[in-house]
Design a protein around this motif. Structure first.
Motif, PDB file in Angstrom:
ATOM      1  N   ASN A  31       1.013  -1.176  -0.032  1.00  0.00           N
ATOM      2  CA  ASN A  31      -0.027  -0.138   0.029  1.00  0.00           C
ATOM      3  C   ASN A  31       0.899   1.403  -0.165  1.00  0.00           C
ATOM      4  OD1 ASN A  31      -2.509  -1.454  -0.207  1.00  0.00           O
ATOM      5  ND2 ASN A  31      -2.838  -1.290   2.084  1.00  0.00           N
ATOM      6  N   ARG A  54      -3.316  10.972   2.949  1.00  0.00           N
ATOM      7  CA  ARG A  54      -4.469  10.070   2.624  1.00  0.00           C
ATOM      8  C   ARG A  54      -4.702   8.963   3.419  1.00  0.00           C
ATOM      9  NH1 ARG A  54      -4.260   7.519  -3.291  1.00  0.00           N
ATOM     10  NH2 ARG A  54      -6.386   6.303  -3.139  1.00  0.00           N
ATOM     11  N   PRO A  92      -5.959   5.306   4.422  1.00  0.00           N
ATOM     12  CA  PRO A  92      -6.501   4.073   3.555  1.00  0.00           C
ATOM     13  C   PRO A  92      -7.883   3.775   3.705  1.00  0.00           C
ATOM     14  CG  PRO A  92      -5.384   3.397   5.711  1.00  0.00           C
ATOM     15  CD  PRO A  92      -5.231   4.834   5.639  1.00  0.00           C
ATOM     16  N   ARG A 112       2.257   1.605  -3.387  1.00  0.00           N
ATOM     17  CA  ARG A 112       1.021   1.885  -4.430  1.00  0.00           C
ATOM     18  C   ARG A 112       0.770   3.328  -4.259  1.00  0.00           C
ATOM     19  NH1 ARG A 112      -2.177  -2.230  -3.330  1.00  0.00           N
ATOM     20  NH2 ARG A 112      -0.704  -4.043  -3.839  1.00  0.00           N
ATOM     21  N   HIS A 113       0.612   3.902  -3.070  1.00  0.00           N
ATOM     22  CA  HIS A 113      -0.405   5.088  -2.948  1.00  0.00           C
ATOM     23  C   HIS A 113       0.411   6.166  -2.322  1.00  0.00           C
ATOM     24  CE1 HIS A 113      -3.859   2.427  -3.705  1.00  0.00           C
ATOM     25  NE2 HIS A 113      -3.528   1.878  -2.639  1.00  0.00           N
TER      26      HIS A 113
END
Length: 182
Positions: free
Chosen positions: A53, A85, A87, A56-57
């Motif tokens: 994660n 941000r 999850p 990816r983010h």
């Protein structure tokens, strides 16, 4: 077996796909050193999800702090990054859904520098069987004693489908995202 009150390790790293297996091996080595071999696979799989994660983010920087803590009753793994941000739990079954399935509790929290995503597993210290002596007579045999489990001895229930927000584990709560030295 006597267990120290708190065992803690943390590492700050840049997350690249090639680095995730290395971090998983480091965490596995610590769990094995603490005689928590049964937790290596599920902790490794859940950690893979958290690091994926971040990769990816979070963005180009991909910097994070992985923290591993064992109190003698619970293993807590947390990943802190500088993204604000938060999850989300997706119904597709991957990501945080997998973390939820592999842990006893999990959650997210905002910090001054970004966020922390964490999970815990109940991991009581393994009991070792020492050498047993054969009692000389039934009168001298030790009596078995049974201790009832208090509610504080039981593992936490799952935090629900949305996890817990606002509760940071361990040292991240005190320092706002920076690792505490072990």
């Amino acid at each position: 077996m006597t267990v120290p009150l708190d065992r803690h390790r943390s590492v700050e790293l840049q997350v690249w796909a090639e680095r995730v297996p290395r971090v998983r091996r480091i965490v596995a080595a610590h769990l094995r050193h603490w005689s928590l071999d049964l937790h290596v696979r599920p902790v490794g799989r859940a950690l893979d999800e958290l690091l994926a994660n971040v990769h990816r983010h979070v963005g180009d920087d991909n910097a994070c702090v992985v923290e591993l803590r064992w109190t003698g009753r619970r293993v807590t793994v947390s990943v802190a990054d500088d993204s604000t941000r938060m999850p989300r739990l997706l119904p597709s079954g991957g990501g945080l859904s997998r973390v939820m399935a592999l842990s006893d509790s999990w959650g997210t929290c905002r910090t001054a520098d970004g966020k922390v995503v964490w999970f815990t597993r109940y991991a009581e210290a393994p009991r070792t069987a020492g050498l047993l002596r054969t009692p000389r007579s039934p009168a001298s045999a030790p009596r078995a004693s049974f201790r009832s489990r208090r509610s504080s001895d039981r593992p936490e229930g799952r935090s629900g489908t949305t996890g817990r927000r606002g509760t940071c584990p361990g040292s991240l709560r005190r320092t706002g995202g920076a690792p505490r030295q072990a």
